[in-house]
Design an enzyme around this catalytic site. Structure first.
Site, mmCIF file in Angstrom:
data_model
loop_
_atom_site.group_PDB
_atom_site.id
_atom_site.type_symbol
_atom_site.label_atom_id
_atom_site.label_comp_id
_atom_site.label_asym_id
_atom_site.label_seq_id
_atom_site.Cartn_x
_atom_site.Cartn_y
_atom_site.Cartn_z
ATOM 1 N N SER A 23 -17.696 -25.983 -2.832
ATOM 2 C CA SER A 23 -17.269 -27.515 -2.823
ATOM 3 C C SER A 23 -16.242 -27.483 -1.405
ATOM 4 O O SER A 23 -15.692 -26.629 -1.194
ATOM 5 C CB SER A 23 -16.650 -28.058 -4.052
ATOM 6 O OG SER A 23 -15.115 -27.136 -4.162
ATOM 7 N N GLN B 284 -14.642 -30.716 -1.166
ATOM 8 C CA GLN B 284 -13.740 -31.892 -1.448
ATOM 9 C C GLN B 284 -13.194 -31.952 -2.609
ATOM 10 O O GLN B 284 -14.016 -31.529 -3.660
ATOM 11 C CB GLN B 284 -14.540 -33.386 -1.211
ATOM 12 C CG GLN B 284 -15.085 -33.524 0.135
ATOM 13 C CD GLN B 284 -14.215 -33.493 1.335
ATOM 14 O OE1 GLN B 284 -13.111 -33.952 1.084
ATOM 15 N NE2 GLN B 284 -14.826 -33.084 2.553
ATOM 16 N N HIS C 166 -16.624 -35.448 -7.806
ATOM 17 C CA HIS C 166 -17.882 -36.027 -7.212
ATOM 18 C C HIS C 166 -18.787 -35.033 -7.888
ATOM 19 O O HIS C 166 -18.974 -33.944 -7.740
ATOM 20 C CB HIS C 166 -17.700 -36.287 -5.810
ATOM 21 C CG HIS C 166 -17.853 -34.775 -5.064
ATOM 22 N ND1 HIS C 166 -16.528 -34.281 -5.012
ATOM 23 C CD2 HIS C 166 -18.732 -34.146 -4.337
ATOM 24 C CE1 HIS C 166 -16.689 -33.115 -4.223
ATOM 25 N NE2 HIS C 166 -18.058 -33.037 -3.946
ATOM 26 N N GLN D 114 -23.357 -34.750 -7.452
ATOM 27 C CA GLN D 114 -24.256 -35.132 -6.141
ATOM 28 C C GLN D 114 -25.571 -35.276 -6.656
ATOM 29 O O GLN D 114 -26.060 -34.465 -7.450
ATOM 30 C CB GLN D 114 -24.049 -34.228 -5.075
ATOM 31 C CG GLN D 114 -22.471 -33.864 -4.649
ATOM 32 C CD GLN D 114 -22.580 -32.952 -3.347
ATOM 33 O OE1 GLN D 114 -23.346 -33.125 -2.459
ATOM 34 N NE2 GLN D 114 -21.851 -32.011 -3.414
ATOM 35 N N THR E 100 -27.012 -25.698 -4.985
ATOM 36 C CA THR E 100 -28.375 -25.856 -4.599
ATOM 37 C C THR E 100 -29.020 -24.270 -4.125
ATOM 38 O O THR E 100 -30.455 -24.303 -4.273
ATOM 39 C CB THR E 100 -28.685 -26.862 -3.549
ATOM 40 O OG1 THR E 100 -27.949 -26.409 -2.207
ATOM 41 C CG2 THR E 100 -28.001 -28.024 -3.834
HETATM 42 P P1 AMP Z 1 -18.780 -30.584 -1.636
HETATM 43 O O1 AMP Z 1 -19.014 -29.895 -0.277
HETATM 44 O O2 AMP Z 1 -19.760 -29.951 -2.945
HETATM 45 O O3 AMP Z 1 -17.287 -30.791 -2.045
HETATM 46 O O4 AMP Z 1 -19.692 -32.090 -1.376
HETATM 47 C C1 AMP Z 1 -18.804 -32.828 -0.707
HETATM 48 C C2 AMP Z 1 -19.909 -33.819 -0.293
HETATM 49 O O5 AMP Z 1 -19.327 -34.944 0.377
HETATM 50 C C3 AMP Z 1 -20.857 -33.421 0.786
HETATM 51 O O6 AMP Z 1 -22.150 -33.652 0.424
HETATM 52 C C4 AMP Z 1 -20.589 -33.993 1.929
HETATM 53 O O7 AMP Z 1 -21.562 -33.860 3.170
HETATM 54 C C5 AMP Z 1 -20.117 -35.146 1.585
HETATM 55 N N1 AMP Z 1 -18.827 -35.713 2.576
HETATM 56 C C6 AMP Z 1 -18.226 -35.312 3.127
HETATM 57 N N2 AMP Z 1 -17.255 -36.069 4.067
HETATM 58 C C7 AMP Z 1 -17.723 -37.227 3.878
HETATM 59 C C8 AMP Z 1 -17.506 -38.867 4.032
HETATM 60 N N3 AMP Z 1 -16.423 -38.986 4.857
HETATM 61 N N4 AMP Z 1 -18.248 -39.611 3.282
HETATM 62 C C9 AMP Z 1 -19.298 -39.497 2.717
HETATM 63 N N5 AMP Z 1 -19.624 -38.221 2.233
HETATM 64 C C10 AMP Z 1 -19.136 -37.130 2.793
#
Ligand code: AMP
Length: 351
Positions: free
Chosen positions: A172, A174, A178, A180, A305
């Site tokens: 991850s 972020q 969330h 996906q 994935t």
């Molecule tokens: P993860 O890396 O599993 O935490 O997922 C984070 C998701 O947020 C990934 O699909 C990124 O491409 C997406 N992401 C990162 N920054 C942004 C943003 N500013 N707006 C929308 N999606 C984002």
């Protein structure tokens, strides 16, 4: 202290009972599609072009889809400790918002992924900040499942996946909670689906462990879901998830002496047919055979994935290495996970 499975399910069940009923818009598929087209037209997102190749591990017979997307090397990765972290989901760009209130009870918003390699890749994001290390609750699970069912209904040849990367070693980037969702590539069947094919749904117990394929080297815990989506509600999903989570966490306990520094990280994979949890030890590994040289050109990040069989190479070197010898994929997945436990008899503590 980790609560018992029954305590967690009971407290989450009460939480659900106390909450307003949720409903996802019937035309959510159309809303995603339109928002995606607008976001592409306005340049709010740029769909990354990828080269995708189907490849087979000649030892295990496992099939993988390997994508090559060099421009994704620019995508934000997890910030190191001490680096300033900004929450991109706190005030999302209006062009990325599919639905401000996905379930009609102010719990989730649906956003487009800003850096997709698959069209319409979307994110179910909690409205209020919650941490990505939190367990999924019954409402998270029900929202994810209902969204999958609605999207699959548009065209039954289109199967959707929801995944959750939880913890630092899960891949991850972020910290704001969330999940996906995206459509699975056509002509691609996850091995978990094959594993569940023809099996009745069940909840694990001392006699019956979660399913695990012995074709792969990494630990993973899978449960088939009831054939009719009408038989799947938040209570059933919570029972499945928490029994797999308990199995995953007891697994970390087993490895505590050898890897005391590890964080509790895992991936969740959910389709209309199965739920799977994968315990994780590392977010990244290297695909070069000479692993003594940790050349960044050969470093691969792996998230949920990857454990479905969808790998992403961001450098030509990594892509070429995998294509030349697809058996490195299984080694990389093991490097970032834990050894497979298929066939090992469960104890009363870890079924
Ligand atoms: P993860 O890396 O599993 O935490 O997922 C984070 C998701 O947020 C990934 O699909 C990124 O491409 C997406 N992401 C990162 N920054 C942004 C943003 N500013 N707006 C929308 N999606 C984002």
């Amino acid at each position: 202290m980790f609560k018992g499975r029954k305590d967690i399910v009971l407290s989450c069940t009460l939480e659900v009972t106390n909450r307003k009923r949720m409903s996802i818009p019937a035309n959510i598929g159309e809303q995603i599609h339109q928002t995606f087209l607008n976001a592409i037209a306005t340049g709010a997102i740029k769909l990354t072009e990828t080269v995708v190749e189907k490849t087979k591990d000649s030892h295990s017979g496992m099939q993988y889809l390997v994508s090559y997307a060099p421009s994704l090397a620019l995508k934000p990765e997890r910030k190191e400790i001490g680096e300033k972290r900004v929450d991109p989901f706190a005030n999302p760009s209006p062009n990325l918002i599919v639905c401000e209130d996905l379930t009609g009870n102010e719990q989730y918003q649906l956003l487009l992924n800003k850096f997709p390699i698959i069209p319409e890749h979307s994110l179910i994001v909690t409205k209020e900040y919650r941490d990505q290390t939190e367990a999924l609750n019954p409402q998270d699970l029900a929202t994810a499942f209902k969204l999958i069912v609605k999207l699959n209904k548009v065209d039954e040849n289109r199967q959707h996946l929801v995944f959750y990367n939880s913890g630092k070693a899960s891949g991850s980037s972020q910290d704001h909670k969330h999940l996906q969702v995206f459509e699975l590539p056509q002509n691609f069947t996850p091995f978990q689906e094959t594993l569940c094919s023809g099996k009745e749904h069940f909840l694990p117990n001392i006699q019956q462990e979660p399913l695990q394929s012995n074709k792969v080297s990494f630990a993973h815990f899978v449960l088939p879901l009831p054939e009719s989506s009408d038989d799947v509600d938040e209570h059933y999903l919570a029972l499945c998830y928490f029994s797999l989570l308990q199995r995953t966490l007891s697994f970390f306990q087993d490895w505590l002496n050898e890897r005391p520094e590890q964080t509790r990280s895992y991936n969740v994979l959910l389709t209309q047919k199965f739920i799977c949890l994968v315990p994780r030890s590392n977010a990244k590994t290297t695909c070069n055979i000479d692993r003594a040289s940790e050349d960044p050109k050969y470093t691969m990040g792996i998230n949920a994935t990857g454990y479905l069989g969808l790998l992403l190479a961001k450098t030509q070197e990594a892509y070429d290495t995998i294509r030349e010898d697809p058996t490195v994929i299984d080694r990389m997945l093991l490097d970032c996970g834990f050894p497979n436990t298929a066939g090992i008899k469960p104890t009363e503590y870890n079924y």
